[in-house]
Design a protein around this motif. Structure first.
Motif, short mmCIF file in Angstrom:
data_model
loop_
_atom_site.label_atom_id
_atom_site.label_comp_id
_atom_site.label_asym_id
_atom_site.label_seq_id
_atom_site.Cartn_x
_atom_site.Cartn_y
_atom_site.Cartn_z
N GLU A 1 0.81 -1.22 0.00
CA GLU A 1 0.00 0.00 0.00
C GLU A 1 0.85 1.27 0.00
O GLU A 1 0.34 2.35 -0.31
N SER A 2 2.11 1.15 0.36
CA SER A 2 3.01 2.30 0.32
C SER A 2 4.45 1.79 0.30
O SER A 2 4.72 0.68 0.75
N MET B 1 8.50 3.31 1.02
CA MET B 1 9.29 4.43 1.51
C MET B 1 10.77 4.07 1.52
O MET B 1 11.14 2.94 1.84
N HIS C 1 6.29 -1.60 -5.78
CA HIS C 1 5.32 -0.60 -6.19
C HIS C 1 4.00 -0.81 -5.45
O HIS C 1 3.61 -1.95 -5.16
N VAL C 2 3.33 0.28 -5.18
CA VAL C 2 1.97 0.20 -4.63
C VAL C 2 1.10 -0.59 -5.60
O VAL C 2 1.17 -0.41 -6.82
N PHE D 1 1.73 2.30 -10.05
CA PHE D 1 0.70 1.64 -9.26
C PHE D 1 0.20 0.42 -10.02
O PHE D 1 -0.21 0.52 -11.17
N ALA E 1 0.04 12.60 -1.86
CA ALA E 1 0.24 11.16 -2.03
C ALA E 1 -1.09 10.42 -2.01
O ALA E 1 -1.32 9.50 -2.81
N LEU E 2 -1.98 10.80 -1.11
CA LEU E 2 -3.28 10.14 -1.00
C LEU E 2 -4.14 10.46 -2.21
O LEU E 2 -4.86 9.59 -2.72
N ARG F 1 -2.98 8.35 -5.20
CA ARG F 1 -3.47 6.98 -5.06
C ARG F 1 -4.96 6.91 -5.39
O ARG F 1 -5.43 5.99 -6.06
#
Length: 307
Positions: free
Chosen positions: A17-18, A20, A96-97, A136, A202-203, A206
């Protein structure tokens, strides 16, 4: 393929989901565990769900929200299934997400993707230096664990906006339809989302990927052909932003100024979705506003949630 490190045969799966990259060089993936148990030291595989990637990784640490460092996490346990996994033996560009982590490898089906590469080459020419844009995968949808019709979505960065492009409405890996002049459905979708005014960029990025997966389903489920000059209402009450506060509730379609593609599998039009309000859609339907006038209100077709 079976994994000798998983003699029990119990399938463990988690959706990324993320992703970093920490200051110390560590790679951390925020995941939603769907099934099985993940332990520190486990060997997992990152797969894209479309048969192009199967990358081995090792879980070097686990942190569960509100509980802290843990030796393991099991799907369905108290406090939910979400955890941060510190990963080793991989590169940041491997994760990757919307990709899957699991304890069984999968076969690489496509070592080449000429259609995919043609889309990427056009955008890399437009955005030099962005060899690894945010990407994504098929599980980057509104509901955890659900797959979308698109094989992927890449997000390039212009100065004022994020530029999204889809992969999967055209033929990416091999020729399948009988029309030599058209690749797949003959188009891919793009969006330019204005950065200024986004409370949580970022949200919102997505969330836009989830919207694109949903819109792509209109084509893959019903065969709708997107062309320039169409109106696409999505909601009358709720804005398209994460919090639903924007006046932007739908799109008009236009030709993306980046141009169209001639791929080894046929032609691909890049159809840009430009955000419009409910009032504007009503005016367009009632012939009180022309598409040309509407496009003049939206410079470069940039979707602006604050407009």
């Amino acid at each position: 393929m079976k994994n000798p490190d998983n003699p029990s045969g119990v399938l463990c799966q988690a959706i990324i989901e993320s992703v970093m990259l920490l200051k110390d060089g560590s790679i951390v993936a925020g995941c939603n565990l769907l099934s099985g148990t993940v332990k520190e030291g486990d060997k997992l595989f990152c797969i894209d769900g479309v048969g192009r990637q199967c990358v081995p990784v090792t879980v070097a640490g686990i942190v569960i929200p509100q509980k802290g460092v843990a030796a393991s996490i099991t799907a369905g346990q108290e406090k939910g299934n979400r955890a941060a996994f510190k990963m080793t033996e991989c590169k940041i560009t491997d994760l990757h997400v919307g990709h899957m982590l699991q304890n069984e490898p999968e076969e690489i089906l496509y070592t080449e993707a000429p259609g995919w590469d043609a889309i990427t080459a056009l955008f890399e020419k437009q955005y030099p230096g962005q060899k690894h844009p945010a990407h994504f995968g098929i599980y980057a949808c509104l509901k955890a664990g659900e797959t979308g019709p698109l094989d992927g979505i890449s997000v390039y960065q212009a100065k004022e906006y994020f530029h999204f492009v889809t992969y999967g409405l055209s033929e990416l890996y091999e020729k399948q339809n009988g029309n030599p002049n058209r690749s797949g459905y003959g188009f891919e979708l793009t969006v330019k989302l204005k950065k200024e005014g986004l409370e949580n960029p970022a949200l919102e990025v997505r969330h836009m990927c989830s919207i694109l997966q949903m819109i792509a389903g209109i084509t893959t489920n019903g065969g709708h052909q997107f062309l320039p000059g169409q109106i696409l209402p999505l909601s009358k009450q709720r804005g398209l932003d994460v919090n639903g506060k924007s006046r932007i509730t739908g799109f008009i379609t236009r030709a993306d100024e980046i141009g169209n593609l001639v791929t080894p599998f046929g032609n691909v039009a890049l159809i840009q979705l430009a955000g419009v309000t409910t009032d504007e859609m009503e005016q367009l339907k009632n012939k009180e506003l022309t598409l040309k006038q509407m496009e003049e209100r939206i410079p470069a077709g940039i979707t602006d949630y604050k407009r």
